[in-house]
Design an enzyme around this catalytic site. Structure first.
Site, PDB file in Angstrom:
ATOM      1  N   GLU A 143       0.884  -1.168   0.000  1.00  0.00           N
ATOM      2  CA  GLU A 143       0.000   0.000   0.000  1.00  0.00           C
ATOM      3  C   GLU A 143       0.922   1.218   0.000  1.00  0.00           C
ATOM      4  O   GLU A 143       1.471   1.591   1.037  1.00  0.00           O
ATOM      5  CB  GLU A 143      -0.893  -0.022   1.238  1.00  0.00           C
ATOM      6  CG  GLU A 143      -1.863  -1.202   1.259  1.00  0.00           C
ATOM      7  CD  GLU A 143      -3.112  -0.932   0.438  1.00  0.00           C
ATOM      8  OE1 GLU A 143      -3.531   0.239   0.341  1.00  0.00           O
ATOM      9  OE2 GLU A 143      -3.681  -1.890  -0.133  1.00  0.00           O
ATOM     10  N   CYS A 198      -2.388   9.035   2.636  1.00  0.00           N
ATOM     11  CA  CYS A 198      -1.973   8.528   1.330  1.00  0.00           C
ATOM     12  C   CYS A 198      -2.997   8.828   0.243  1.00  0.00           C
ATOM     13  O   CYS A 198      -2.663   8.864  -0.930  1.00  0.00           O
ATOM     14  CB  CYS A 198      -1.690   7.033   1.407  1.00  0.00           C
ATOM     15  SG  CYS A 198      -2.940   6.122   2.280  1.00  0.00           S
TER      16      CYS A 198
END
Lengths: 511, 472
Positions: free
Chosen positions: B210, B244
């Site tokens: 990720e 993010c």
């Protein structure tokens, strides 16, 4: 610029034009591939005969029929596979569209193997095309005649910029692996698998690795031994044992070992005659190097059946080894040849222990009429896949994901699974800018009261898919009312489909 | 054997013993995690405040509630997820049992990040536990208060035989990666991700990465600019931009920019008052180093600061900042910003904006604000990203039905909800045949004949509408 780099650059440029994406294009290419398999059957069969001594009928049976089936499936189902899939919503996203959209990855590298060069090279290509990708195909140089056919003939049927065939050996493969891909699909052994994964790491490229290992075959005392051994014989000696899912070795109680050998002997004779060397349906080991490798494995075990060989022809007879020990040479690596060792074990407990001590195999085979025993073997071991009471056929059920675990591989494919593997599942939330006041509770300045509402609404799941639009409307109106702290009159106004408020709501929020 | 290897060895023995497999065990572990959060909410708030000065609101939503939600979802769906999935068969296998079992992988490694230090450890851990694995959890050392809390609470609430917390910095992580795991789940930067993949290749370990990247936010067509500004500002400045999936930069026309900037100004003043440094709802940057990196980026920018720009070193504070007239080659457009600076690049047409986005690495998320459904559709269909959200920011990651993950440089694999369970499972294809119908099998055995092949071909030919193809 190297030839390999050029092919990849061309494929990427072609992908960026967007022409691999429309469904019509994908279906057209797949149908073209289908035509290729039918029209060029003779060229394919001839090349396979030269590479692996595959018989004329063996070609469609093991290589192309499966591919034709996969193409039909993809063409038939493509619209369904590519359609967005709606998912559960939360209370606050009731009026939004929430779904998963499959999209192509980009440029995929497919590195094939030599044992079923068509099956394992083209099957991933079918999925790559179906998913809208471009694909660079690198057939194994070991099955050299087949690689040549692919290089010369595939470009006559497929878009040669989107799906180039790049042939070559180790050096050319290394050059390919330096380029950037969006996925690398490799079929082969774990040693090279690690090299591929390491190369992929430089560009953060995801991989699918279809590797191998020693697939164990447990034969229970309680089973139809004649049928079992027939199926095992077929599974083992097809393609001269050079099948990633061939039963590598047998585990059984010593009391049935003789009977097993006898039944295998009968089946070998039935399939390949008394002299398999002269039988057109019995294959050859791919080359001298592998011949020597397999022959060396026999050295410290007792031959119960077969053992005859001829180096000039790369011929090794269907061979069974008995009373094989765990330390024997033949038990140290995947055989990938026509040697079938029998390792005696006292029962299923010892078999489970034996299997668990070793790397996870691609397939676990068990022959037994006792369903409980089968379930136990499945529950207490790990493997890519499982097949009870037969060999190899699980490969042909495309609804079953095919692939390894641990040392036997990463990722699965076949049928829709290939499509999924070579797609990106994009999560989509399509909202409107309306109902902005509902968002008040999440903005600063933060208050305890707002936090209370936010906790209730923002993250709560609710399955609204079964609600009709009227019920969804009602629910939304209630939420709005509560959050906006409107009066009960206004709630009624909102819910009344005949009022302006209701109609406004209707227009905006019907899904 | 060093301490880390000892821990992994112990976990492996536990996994082998089968203790983490039964549904009951998995459920009680998940319920224990619920208790962990419920009984320690204040301590979590304190740790987050220490590490990131996160306001309570943000911690509750993005660290506690999101995990609670995931736990509830997993607990109520666990039984279903664990059931074997029966699949379609072909003509030749109608009498057989074909099903897919979801099985645990073994001992998995979860490496967390510092920006959502609790969520990024616990959400993957929920997936790992639901799937029946044992797990080593390595929280980020950059958020030390949370790291310490996790190291204390996880062994206290969850089974220490099956789950362990290992702490440490770069060196310890390097050593940890030499050990064989059955899956590695990493959240963090691309440069570290490469090293993780290299280490994983040695053992053929599957990974989930990720990562991040620059999430573009396009604003085109007709729209309610004030509403868009609110949602954009919320998503950007939540956790001081250290998300993010925060919108990294904006693309819009000159005209839109002229409407957007005042709308943003008004929104930011409503959110954080005219002096954001004093607002309790404004978090702080994680470290001095990170603060300096952002200040440097801002200083070197050739754009014009129209909102904010104030900084305070001792507090690791940077005001919510908007910079306009940013060019493609600007210092703000090189790396993921991961801070409270929003560059606006002026691109007149949607087509050019789409080309701009497509020329760059695939982002983790892509945003478009527009009331025009054709605009939204165009962006959705012509760009590629991990996830997509129109007319809002970040909220798509709160829906457990949606797989959360990147593609290309923004990552590989996904999780959340059922996807977490699948990520940490092996899908084992199982086929159970009987002894009957051996006569049909004769068709496939040598000696191969044209007529047998013909029968098999026919069997394949009639299968156009079946779910699968068949060689046999």
């Amino acid at each position: 610029m190297s030839r390999e780099r050029q092919a990849v650059d061309t494929a990427r440029r072609a992908f960026l034009t967007g022409r691999s994406i429309p469904l019509e294009h994908r279906i057209h290419q797949l149908k073209s591939l289908q035509r290729f398999l039918v029209e060029r059957q003779k060229d394919i069969a001839l090349a396979l005969k030269k590479d692996l001594h595959k018989s004329e009928h063996g070609t469609p049976l093991y290589e192309t029929m499966g591919l034709e089936g996969e193409i039909s499936l993809a063409v038939d189902r493509l619209a369904e596979w590519t359609a967005p899939q709606p998912v559960e919503k939360t209370l606050l996203t009731i009026s939004d569209k929430v779904y998963i959209r499959p999209e192509p990855l980009g440029v995929v590298l497919i590195i094939g193997a030599w044992n079923y060069p068509w099956a394992v090279t083209i099957q991933p290509l079918i999925g790559a095309i179906a998913a809208g990708n471009a694909a660079v195909v690198k057939p194994s140089e070991v099955s050299a005649h087949t690689a040549k056919v692919m290089e010369e003939l595939l470009p006559l049927y497929l878009d040669k910029e989107l799906y180039p065939v790049v042939t070559g050996g180790v050096q050319e493969t290394q050059e390919l692996l330096k380029q950037r891909f969006d996925h690398i699909f490799y079929t082969g052994n774990s040693t090279v698998g690690k090299v591929v994964m390491e190369a992929a790491s430089r560009h953060l490229t995801p991989v699918t690795l279809e590797l191998g290992g020693k697939s164990p075959c447990y034969i229970d005392k309680c089973c139809d031994l004649a049928i079992a051994c027939r199926r095992i014989t077929w599974g083992k000696f097809t393609n001269c044992g050079q099948t990633c899912i061939a039963p590598d070795y047998i585990l059984c109680n010593p009391s049935i070992q003789d009977r097993v050998i006898e039944e295998i002997r009968k089946a070998v004779k039935e399939f390949y005659t008394d002299d398999p060397k002269t039988c057109a349906d019995y294959g050859r080991v791919i080359n001298a190097r592998h011949f020597k490798r397999v022959m060396a494995m026999m050295e410290d075990s007792k031959v119960a059946l077969g053992g005859e060989n001829e180096e000039s022809q790369c011929y090794i007879a269907p061979t069974v080894l008995r009373d094989v020990k765990a330390e024997a040479k033949v038990m140290q690596e995947e055989i990938f040849g026509p040697l079938l060792p029998i390792v005696p074990v006292s029962g299923v407990d010892e078999a489970i222990h034996f299997i668990k001590e070793r790397e996870k195999p691609l397939t676990l085979y068990v022959f037994s009429s006792d369903n409980k025993l089968i379930q136990r073997l499945i529950a207490e071991t790990s493997s890519g896949g499982v097949l009870a009471n037969d060999c190899l056929v699980q490969y042909s059920v495309s609804a079953l994901p095919f692939g390894g675990v641990g040392n036997s591989g990463i990722g699965t494919y076949h049928g829709k699974h290939t499509f999924d593997r070579l797609s990106h599942l994009k999560s989509c939330l399509v909202k409107s800018l309306a109902m902005e006041s509902l968002n008040k509770m999440r903005y600063p300045p933060h208050t305890a009261e707002k936090l209370g509402w936010a906790r209730f609404f923002i993250l709560k799941q609710v399955n609204v898919s079964h609600l009709g639009w009227l019920a969804k409307m009602a629910l939304l109106a209630i939420i709005a009312a509560v959050v906006l702290q409107v009066s009960s009159y206004e709630v009624h106004y909102f819910l009344n489909p005949f009022s302006l408020g209701g109609q406004w709501g209707l227009q905006r929020f019907i899904a | 054997m060093d301490a880390q290897s000892e821990v992994v060895k112990r976990l492996r023995e536990s996994f082998r013993s089968g203790v983490s497999l039964p549904e009951n065990f998995r459920r009680t572990q998940l319920e224990a995690m619920v208790a962990l959060l419920r009984e320690n909410e204040q301590r979590v708030l304190d740790a987050m405040h220490q590490d990131l000065a996160k306001p309570k609101f943000e911690v509750v939503l993005s660290e506690i509630d999101i995990v609670m939600n995931e736990l509830r979802f997993a607990i109520s769906n666990l039984k279903t997820w664990m059931m074997p999935e029966y699949v379609g068969k072909n003509l030749a296998t109608k009498m057989d049992d074909c099903f897919v079992r979801r099985e645990p992988l073994g001992v998995v490694l979860i490496i967390g990040a510092w920006n959502y230090p609790l969520q990024l450890i616990l959400l993957p851990l929920i997936g790992a536990i639901s799937a029946g694995n044992c797990a080593v959890v390595k929280p980020s050392e950059v958020s030390p208060a949370t790291e310490k809390l996790l190291a204390e609470l996880i062994p206290k609430y969850l089974s220490p035989a099956c789950y362990a917390v290992l702490c440490g910095g770069v060196e310890e992580t390097k050593k940890l990666l030499e050990i064989k795991f059955d899956h590695i789940f990493f959240t963090g930067s691309q440069s570290v991700a490469r090293k993780i993949l290299q280490a994983a290749a040695v053992h053929l370990t599957p990974v989930t990465l990720e990562l991040g990247g620059k999430c573009p936010c396009l604003i085109y067509g007709d729209l309610d600019v004030q509403a868009a500004a609110k949602r954009l500002a919320w998503a950007k400045f939540f956790n001081v931009g250290q998300s993010c999936v925060a919108p990294d930069y904006v693309l819009c026309s000159q005209k839109m920019r002229e409407a957007l900037v005042p709308a943003l100004r008004k929104t930011l003043e409503t959110f954080y008052s005219s002096c954001p440094q004093k607002s309790p709802d404004m978090a702080r940057l994680i470290s001095q180093r990170h603060w300096a990196r952002l200040c440097d980026m801002l200083q070197r920018s050739k754009g014009t600061v129209v909102i904010g720009g104030e900084t305070a070193e001792e507090e690791k504070y940077i005001a919510p900042t908007v910079v306009v007239d940013v060019k493609e080659t600007d210092s703000l457009m090189v790396d993921e910003i991961f801070g409270p600076i929003l560059p606006i690049i002026t691109i007149e047409t949607l087509g050019e904006a789409i080309n701009f986005v497509n020329a760059r690495e695939k982002p983790l998320a892509l945003y478009i604000f527009s009331d025009d459904s054709e605009v939204v559709t165009a962006v959705l269909e012509r760009t590629s990203s991990g996830g997509f959200c129109s007319n809002d920011g970040m909220v798509h990651m709160c829906l457990p039905g949606l797989p959360f993950g990147g593609m290309g440089a923004s990552g590989m694999g996904n999780y959340h909800g059922r996807w977490g369970f699948e990520t940490f499972s092996h899908r084992r294809g199982c086929m159970l045949r009987g002894w009957a119908l051996e006569r049909i099998n004769v068709l496939r055995y040598p000696p191969y004949t044209e007529s047998n092949l013909g029968w098999l071909r026919w069997a394949t030919g009639t299968k156009k509408s079946w779910d699968s193809c068949s060689v046999l």
